[in-house]
Design an enzyme around this catalytic site. Structure first.
Site, PDB file in Angstrom:
ATOM      1  N   PHE A 104      50.217  42.845  34.681  1.00  0.00           N
ATOM      2  CA  PHE A 104      49.343  41.680  34.549  1.00  0.00           C
ATOM      3  C   PHE A 104      47.898  42.057  34.846  1.00  0.00           C
ATOM      4  O   PHE A 104      47.620  42.763  35.814  1.00  0.00           O
ATOM      5  CB  PHE A 104      49.824  40.612  35.541  1.00  0.00           C
ATOM      6  CG  PHE A 104      48.936  39.411  35.676  1.00  0.00           C
ATOM      7  CD1 PHE A 104      48.686  38.576  34.601  1.00  0.00           C
ATOM      8  CD2 PHE A 104      48.372  39.087  36.906  1.00  0.00           C
ATOM      9  CE1 PHE A 104      47.885  37.460  34.736  1.00  0.00           C
ATOM     10  CE2 PHE A 104      47.568  37.980  37.057  1.00  0.00           C
ATOM     11  CZ  PHE A 104      47.323  37.160  35.960  1.00  0.00           C
ATOM     12  N   GLY A 147      36.083  31.150  42.299  1.00  0.00           N
ATOM     13  CA  GLY A 147      36.238  30.508  43.603  1.00  0.00           C
ATOM     14  C   GLY A 147      36.634  29.049  43.527  1.00  0.00           C
ATOM     15  O   GLY A 147      36.551  28.339  44.525  1.00  0.00           O
ATOM     16  N   LYS A 148      37.094  28.573  42.373  1.00  0.00           N
ATOM     17  CA  LYS A 148      37.469  27.170  42.201  1.00  0.00           C
ATOM     18  C   LYS A 148      38.974  26.975  42.037  1.00  0.00           C
ATOM     19  O   LYS A 148      39.427  25.867  41.767  1.00  0.00           O
ATOM     20  CB  LYS A 148      36.737  26.582  40.992  1.00  0.00           C
ATOM     21  CG  LYS A 148      35.221  26.566  41.131  1.00  0.00           C
ATOM     22  CD  LYS A 148      34.556  25.920  39.922  1.00  0.00           C
ATOM     23  CE  LYS A 148      33.044  25.877  40.095  1.00  0.00           C
ATOM     24  NZ  LYS A 148      32.368  25.250  38.923  1.00  0.00           N
ATOM     25  N   GLY A 149      39.726  28.051  42.177  1.00  0.00           N
ATOM     26  CA  GLY A 149      41.174  27.952  42.054  1.00  0.00           C
ATOM     27  C   GLY A 149      41.702  28.113  40.644  1.00  0.00           C
ATOM     28  O   GLY A 149      42.918  28.062  40.429  1.00  0.00           O
ATOM     29  N   ASN A 175      38.783  43.870  46.858  1.00  0.00           N
ATOM     30  CA  ASN A 175      38.798  42.620  46.095  1.00  0.00           C
ATOM     31  C   ASN A 175      39.565  41.548  46.873  1.00  0.00           C
ATOM     32  O   ASN A 175      40.691  41.189  46.536  1.00  0.00           O
ATOM     33  CB  ASN A 175      39.419  42.857  44.718  1.00  0.00           C
ATOM     34  CG  ASN A 175      39.331  41.639  43.816  1.00  0.00           C
ATOM     35  OD1 ASN A 175      38.747  40.618  44.180  1.00  0.00           O
ATOM     36  ND2 ASN A 175      39.910  41.749  42.631  1.00  0.00           N
ATOM     37  N   TYR A 190      46.288  36.259  44.124  1.00  0.00           N
ATOM     38  CA  TYR A 190      47.608  36.747  43.741  1.00  0.00           C
ATOM     39  C   TYR A 190      48.669  36.345  44.760  1.00  0.00           C
ATOM     40  O   TYR A 190      49.798  36.008  44.400  1.00  0.00           O
ATOM     41  CB  TYR A 190      47.572  38.266  43.572  1.00  0.00           C
ATOM     42  CG  TYR A 190      46.541  38.724  42.558  1.00  0.00           C
ATOM     43  CD1 TYR A 190      46.331  38.014  41.381  1.00  0.00           C
ATOM     44  CD2 TYR A 190      45.753  39.853  42.779  1.00  0.00           C
ATOM     45  CE1 TYR A 190      45.381  38.418  40.453  1.00  0.00           C
ATOM     46  CE2 TYR A 190      44.807  40.263  41.850  1.00  0.00           C
ATOM     47  CZ  TYR A 190      44.622  39.538  40.705  1.00  0.00           C
ATOM     48  OH  TYR A 190      43.677  39.937  39.781  1.00  0.00           O
TER      49      TYR A 190
END
Length: 211
Positions: free
Chosen positions: A108, A119-121, A151, A158
């Site tokens: 993936f 950063g907003k989901g 990261n 994840y």
């Protein structure tokens, strides 16, 4: 370039979640994909060499992705909201590569290309939808990804989506003047099923006998 703004003009969508949706890559979005690919902030988390991507190279990459038999790629959209004037915004892409139907595995890769949309989901939900597609639509069992130890946002994304760390390749990536671990993470179909987060289970379900 005008992007779709109403329901009658919305892009083709394959998988739709609460806030994001997944649809095919689009030739008319190649200039946007190219802009994302020329953002070094994006490349630093993907591990690609930070180098300019000319238009010709992006066109060739687009054509190449379309021809890979063991890969699937989608555009990530922010869903249209009732009354919104700028819905269905393309914000990134994801790919499943190295799809092996015999062993039911794949790798993936995802990125949110628009800096203002990070950063907003959106990445977390897009990752869950990707796992749903991999396990429910393709019948895979194990999805792998690689993420660099620096990261931190990616790691959180994840983990929230259901991936877990399974190992590290130590000091195998150079960035910012130092060497970082490459973290390997995976998610199994059984883990995803226990989380009960499938939106495609209703689509890929057998018909019920009619009375």
């Amino acid at each position: 370039m005008r992007l779709p703004e109403d329901a009658s003009d919305r892009p083709v969508i394959n998988v739709e979640g609460e806030r994001v949706a997944l649809g095919p890559l689009r030739r008319d979005l190649v200039p946007r994909y190219r802009r994302w690919s020329n953002d070094f902030r994006t490349l630093r988390t993907l591990g690609d060499m930070p180098a300019p991507v000319p238009a010709e190279a992006m066109e060739a990459l687009y054509a190449g992705v379309m021809a890979i038999p063991d890969a699937v790629a989608f555009t990530i959209y922010v869903r249209d909201a009732p009354g919104a004037s700028c819905g269905w915004r393309p914000v990134g892409t994801y790919s499943l590569v190295g799809i092996d139907h015999r062993n039911r595995t794949a790798e993936f890769v995802i990125y949110i290309g628009e800096p203002s949309e990070r950063g907003k989901g959106y990445g977390t939900e897009a990752t869950r939808l990707t796992l749903d597609y991999a396990f429910t639509a393709l019948g895979l069992h194990s999805v792998l990804l690689k993420v660099y130890a620096f990261n931190l946002a990616g790691l959180r994304t994840y983990q929230k989506a259901g991936f877990r760390e399974i190992g590290r390749r130590r000091q195998a990536h150079h960035m910012g003047g130092r060497l970082w671990d490459v973290i390997l993470m995976d998610c199994l179909a059984t883990d995803f099923a226990r989380a009960g987060s499938s939106v495609l289970s209703a689509v890929f379900a057998p018909d019920h006998p009619r009375d």
